[in-house]
Design an enzyme around this catalytic site. Structure first.
Site, PDB file in Angstrom:
ATOM      1  N   ALA A   1      35.607  46.272  39.915  1.00 50.11           N
ATOM      2  CA  ALA A   1      36.661  45.869  39.122  1.00 50.11           C
ATOM      3  C   ALA A   1      36.431  44.816  37.995  1.00 50.11           C
ATOM      4  CB  ALA A   1      37.613  45.370  40.317  1.00 50.11           C
TER       5      ALA A   1
ATOM      6  N   TYR B  54      23.240  54.759  32.580  1.00 56.50           N
ATOM      7  CA  TYR B  54      22.621  55.785  32.052  1.00 56.50           C
ATOM      8  C   TYR B  54      21.249  55.612  32.518  1.00 56.50           C
ATOM      9  CZ  TYR B  54      22.104  52.258  28.372  1.00 56.50           C
ATOM     10  OH  TYR B  54      21.759  51.168  27.679  1.00 56.50           O
TER      11      TYR B  54
ATOM     12  N   LYS C  28      32.612  40.340  25.090  1.00 57.59           N
ATOM     13  CA  LYS C  28      33.879  41.260  24.905  1.00 57.59           C
ATOM     14  C   LYS C  28      35.141  40.778  24.972  1.00 57.59           C
ATOM     15  CE  LYS C  28      31.402  45.485  25.911  1.00 57.59           C
ATOM     16  NZ  LYS C  28      31.419  46.966  26.530  1.00 57.59           N
TER      17      LYS C  28
HETATM   18  P1  ATR Z   1      31.099  44.997  33.622  1.00 55.80           P
HETATM   19  O1  ATR Z   1      31.773  44.474  32.316  1.00 55.80           O
HETATM   20  O2  ATR Z   1      29.640  45.465  33.556  1.00 55.80           O
HETATM   21  O3  ATR Z   1      31.976  45.945  34.486  1.00 55.80           O
HETATM   22  P2  ATR Z   1      31.574  42.477  35.291  1.00 55.80           P
HETATM   23  O4  ATR Z   1      32.898  42.425  34.511  1.00 55.80           O
HETATM   24  O5  ATR Z   1      30.725  41.272  35.214  1.00 55.80           O
HETATM   25  O6  ATR Z   1      30.578  43.352  34.425  1.00 55.80           O
HETATM   26  O7  ATR Z   1      31.676  43.464  36.565  1.00 55.80           O
HETATM   27  C1  ATR Z   1      30.644  43.583  37.656  1.00 55.80           C
HETATM   28  C2  ATR Z   1      31.016  44.470  38.649  1.00 55.80           C
HETATM   29  O8  ATR Z   1      29.969  44.818  39.397  1.00 55.80           O
HETATM   30  C3  ATR Z   1      32.083  43.786  39.247  1.00 55.80           C
HETATM   31  O9  ATR Z   1      33.026  44.816  40.295  1.00 55.80           O
HETATM   32  C4  ATR Z   1      31.369  42.940  40.614  1.00 55.80           C
HETATM   33  O10 ATR Z   1      31.975  42.985  41.854  1.00 55.80           O
HETATM   34  P3  ATR Z   1      32.668  41.318  42.120  1.00 55.80           P
HETATM   35  O11 ATR Z   1      33.745  41.429  41.291  1.00 55.80           O
HETATM   36  O12 ATR Z   1      32.765  41.322  43.632  1.00 55.80           O
HETATM   37  O13 ATR Z   1      31.740  40.250  41.642  1.00 55.80           O
HETATM   38  C5  ATR Z   1      30.373  44.335  40.688  1.00 55.80           C
HETATM   39  N1  ATR Z   1      29.096  43.727  41.287  1.00 55.80           N
HETATM   40  C6  ATR Z   1      28.294  42.950  40.729  1.00 55.80           C
HETATM   41  N2  ATR Z   1      27.181  42.649  41.486  1.00 55.80           N
HETATM   42  C7  ATR Z   1      27.314  43.059  42.749  1.00 55.80           C
HETATM   43  C8  ATR Z   1      26.820  43.116  44.061  1.00 55.80           C
HETATM   44  N3  ATR Z   1      25.525  42.659  44.254  1.00 55.80           N
HETATM   45  N4  ATR Z   1      27.350  43.700  44.900  1.00 55.80           N
HETATM   46  C9  ATR Z   1      28.577  44.574  45.035  1.00 55.80           C
HETATM   47  N5  ATR Z   1      29.364  44.349  43.774  1.00 55.80           N
HETATM   48  C10 ATR Z   1      28.540  43.772  42.486  1.00 55.80           C
END
Ligand code: ATR
Length: 285
Positions: free
Chosen positions: A132, A227, A71
């Site tokens: 975030a 979902y 994206k």
């Molecule tokens: P998306 O486009 O789906 O938002 P992304 O940009 O990769 O995907 O963001 C993933 C989000 O899920 C982030 O907020 C990430 O937290 P970090 O910034 O600390 O990585 C969060 N996330 C993913 N795995 C996680 C985990 N095991 N525990 C807590 N937060 C997680």
């Protein structure tokens, strides 16, 4: 719909894409709108986004959706960007027209339309956003645009929450806090909490960023962008406290509706939207 020499081709570019629901939604909308298009999944390996999009343009595709992990990378490959895509700095919809590539982001509008359908408004609300990443960015910017009173961005990595806070405040005059999950306890009077991470997604039904239902006690709405499952643990905990809940189904459906309207230059009548919403819900649940 019969495929013939006039059929226009659409599709989804991503990796992986095997579990996508988009072909079902778009081919259903095409059928109900009686428009001669077909929507297909296109698995594009890392490093191949540029040839894939230039190839799509050369093959005279009508458009493609762009999903994980492309994206942001797709931003560099388009000739024009709509305002939403500029603001969110990500593209989920591309239209190929007159040998040019137009980039759009319909995720935020999809989220807004699903909230409108549920009766949720953001003006003057104190909104907590969990996560975030890319999804959080689209959601938090749209909440700021809709004049939320305050945003609290909570994330495992506080630096990323701070980066998002700066992006929001560069665009909107709004109070924003960037915090870690352990600081959530010190915030009260939150009106809406929006879960944007993948925590709790199939098959991890027992995972949730929030694990005590006390967190929900004064909330108006708990929203999860997931979902599948239909009800995450996050939403289950909220429901136990009598809080209104909304999952990510509507956002998934309405971002597709918006993309379909852009590609085909149509407004889908409310009756067809309702019918397809129900058929799509029956299909996935
Ligand atoms: P998306 O486009 O789906 O938002 P992304 O940009 O990769 O995907 O963001 C993933 C989000 O899920 C982030 O907020 C990430 O937290 P970090 O910034 O600390 O990585 C969060 N996330 C993913 N795995 C996680 C985990 N095991 N525990 C807590 N937060 C997680």
């Amino acid at each position: 719909m019969k495929i013939n020499g006039k059929t226009k081709v659409l599709g989804l570019i991503g990796c992986p894409i095997e579990h996508t629901m988009s072909p079902f939604i778009h081919n259903l909308l095409a059928n109900k709108m009686n428009i001669n298009i077909i929507y297909l999944p296109f698995h594009v390996e890392k490093g191949n986004l540029k040839p894939a999009m230039l190839g799509a343009k050369a093959l005279n595709l009508l458009g493609t959706n762009i999903t994980v992990p492309y994206k942001v990378e797709a931003l560099e490959l388009v000739d024009f960007l709509d305002d939403r895509a500029k603001l969110i700095e990500a593209i989920n919809t591309v239209k190929y027209f007159n040998n040019k590539i137009y980039g759009y982001n319909t995720d935020a509008d999809g989220f807004l339309l699903s909230c409108i359908k549920a009766g949720i408004t953001f003006q003057n609300k104190k909104i907590c956003i969990l996560g975030a990443g890319g999804a959080s960015k689209a959601i938090s910017l749209i909440c700021a645009e809709k004049k939320a009173k305050k945003l609290i961005i909570a994330n495992r990595t506080i630096d990323k929450a701070n980066l998002l806070k700066n992006t929001i405040q560069k665009n909107f005059n709004i109070e924003v806090d960037a915090i870690g999950y352990n600081e959530l306890k010190s915030f009260s009077n939150i009106d809406i909490c929006i879960q944007t991470t993948s925590i709790g997604m199939h098959p991890n039904y027992n995972d949730s960023i929030i694990n005590e239902n006390d967190f929900f006690k004064n909330l108006e709405w708990a929203i999860d962008l997931i979902y599948n499952p239909k009800e995450t643990k996050f939403l289950k905990l909220a429901k136990e406290k009598g809080i209104n809940t909304l999952n990510g189904f509507g956002m998934l459906f309405f971002q597709a509706v918006k993309a379909f309207e852009i590609w085909n230059d149509v407004i889908i009548p409310e009756s067809i939207i309702e019918e397809c919403y129900q058929l799509f819900s029956d299909y996935i649940y």
